[in-house]
Design an enzyme around this catalytic site. Structure first.
Site, mmCIF file in Angstrom:
data_model
loop_
_atom_site.group_PDB
_atom_site.id
_atom_site.type_symbol
_atom_site.label_atom_id
_atom_site.label_comp_id
_atom_site.label_asym_id
_atom_site.label_seq_id
_atom_site.Cartn_x
_atom_site.Cartn_y
_atom_site.Cartn_z
ATOM 1 N N ASP A 14 12.561 -16.277 -32.165
ATOM 2 C CA ASP A 14 13.358 -16.808 -33.262
ATOM 3 C C ASP A 14 12.966 -16.065 -34.542
ATOM 4 O OD1 ASP A 14 14.951 -18.899 -34.706
ATOM 5 O OD2 ASP A 14 12.959 -19.380 -35.494
ATOM 6 N N ASP A 16 14.032 -17.061 -38.477
ATOM 7 C CA ASP A 16 13.701 -17.896 -39.631
ATOM 8 C C ASP A 16 12.612 -18.897 -39.284
ATOM 9 O OD1 ASP A 16 15.636 -16.855 -41.502
ATOM 10 O OD2 ASP A 16 17.175 -17.856 -40.326
ATOM 11 N N ASP A 211 9.877 -21.934 -34.011
ATOM 12 C CA ASP A 211 9.203 -22.896 -34.881
ATOM 13 C C ASP A 211 9.849 -24.269 -34.858
ATOM 14 O OD1 ASP A 211 11.475 -21.648 -36.389
ATOM 15 O OD2 ASP A 211 10.837 -23.100 -37.906
#
Length: 346
Positions: A14, A16, A211
């Site tokens: 991922d 961001d 995250d």
């Protein structure tokens, strides 16, 4: 010592909150990706953000120091366009709620773009910080008339240097309320995006790294992949402890440097120096040592007992210190006072 780089041939990362926050790389992320590349483990950059062209995303990653090319960027805009092409005849008109980058993906699969609800056979929706009432109103008319609706993602927030800000899911919620409809979802946690990334890279044993529990981890689990949660973005220790089974990661690390650590140390489970016991309807932590080890021990004990609400209390100075570092004191109620991250999605 067996690390994730020994077990997995491709990293699905991922962006961001995992590799960068806006214009700033997460500390240690560039070094971790470069080290993986030196070991022969490639990285595919998987993003739910449909606001930018893959070539621009690759350029941004390269500016930050990541070894990224356009082909290695897999965006939800691409998955959304593919989904539309599979359901619509060639040349069908699509109303785009998003950026020009998303519109280009739509035309790239042989469809056309319209701003008129009366012409729209479908609505596709991706993040655009300039989205306003008029385009949402036009999309509502199209949806209430029966247009196909594909959302690039339903992330309620977007991590930035200023903290979490409204993401595409917040705008999707507006259309859901106005139209009474539910969208098809192209990005995580739906597995299509991750399957595309794995296929494009030729991965046999991919590792999904992110995250967020409610997109990255849930999406990786839905795709049948091993998952690593890094605590550098949205999901925190409280969310992790209270996570329902579908959102529980296989591995937990502070950041991307976890790729160099032993797999057994990253997996939730008992840890030397820490003791977790049931106490007055909650959990009591005692001992001393690393805060992430304490969290992994807490998660293992709590999840084995069935999960759900759990009050965590410390016993001893070491436990007081690490629970403070993890944000789990004073006596946080995990899974009760904190919304379920899956239920928090619009």
């Amino acid at each position: 010592m067996t690390t994730p780089l020994d077990r997995h041939d491709v990293l699905l990362a991922d962006l961001d909150g995992t590799l960068y926050r806006g214009a700033v790389a997460v500390p240690g992320a560039v070094e971790a990706v470069l080290a993986a590349q030196a070991r022969g483990v490639a990285t595919m950059y998987v993003t739910n953000n449909a606001s930018r062209r893959p070539v621009d995303v690759a350029a941004h990653l390269a500016e930050l120091g990541f070894p990224a090319t356009e082909r290695e960027v897999v965006a939800s805009s691409q998955a959304a366009a593919t989904m539309l092409a599979a359901q619509l005849p060639a040349g069908a008109a699509v109303l785009v709620v998003g950026t020009e980058a998303l519109a280009e993906e739509v035309t790239g699969v042989g469809l056309t773009v319209t701003a008129d609800a009366a012409e729209a056979a479908a609505v596709v929706q991706g993040h655009n910080p300039e989205t306003g009432w008029r385009v949402l109103a036009e999309a509502t008319v199209a949806l209430r008339a029966g247009a196909v609706w594909v959302a690039c993602n339903v992330d309620p927030t977007l991590p930035t240097e200023r903290g979490p800000l409204p993401g595409n899911g917040s705008m999707v919620a507006a259309l859901r309320t106005a139209s009474g409809r539910e969208p098809q979802v192209a990005g995580k946690p739906a597995p299509a995006l991750l399957h595309e990334a794995a296929s494009r890279s030729g991965a046999r044993e991919p590792l999904m790294i992110g995250d967020r529990l409610d997109t990255d981890v849930e999406g990786g689990r839905a795709a049948g992949m091993t998952t690593l949660l890094v605590l550098t973005g949205v999901s925190d220790a409280t969310e992790l402890l209270g996570a329902p089974p579908a959102l529980r990661p296989d591995l937990v690390g502070a950041d991307m440097a976890a790729l160099a650590l032993p797999v057994d140390e990253l997996a939730p489970g008992p840890r030397p120096g820490w003791d977790v016991r049931a106490s007055d309807g909650g959990l009591e932590l005692s001992g001393d040592g690393d805060a992430l080890d304490a969290l992994r021990a807490l998660c293992a004990a709590h999840w084995a007992a069935g999960g759900g609400p759990a009050r965590v209390s410390p016993s001893g100075e070491g436990a007081v210190r690490v629970l403070g570092e993890l944000g789990l004191v004073p006596a946080t109620v995990a899974g009760a006072d904190t919304p379920d991250p899956a239920g928090a999605r619009p």
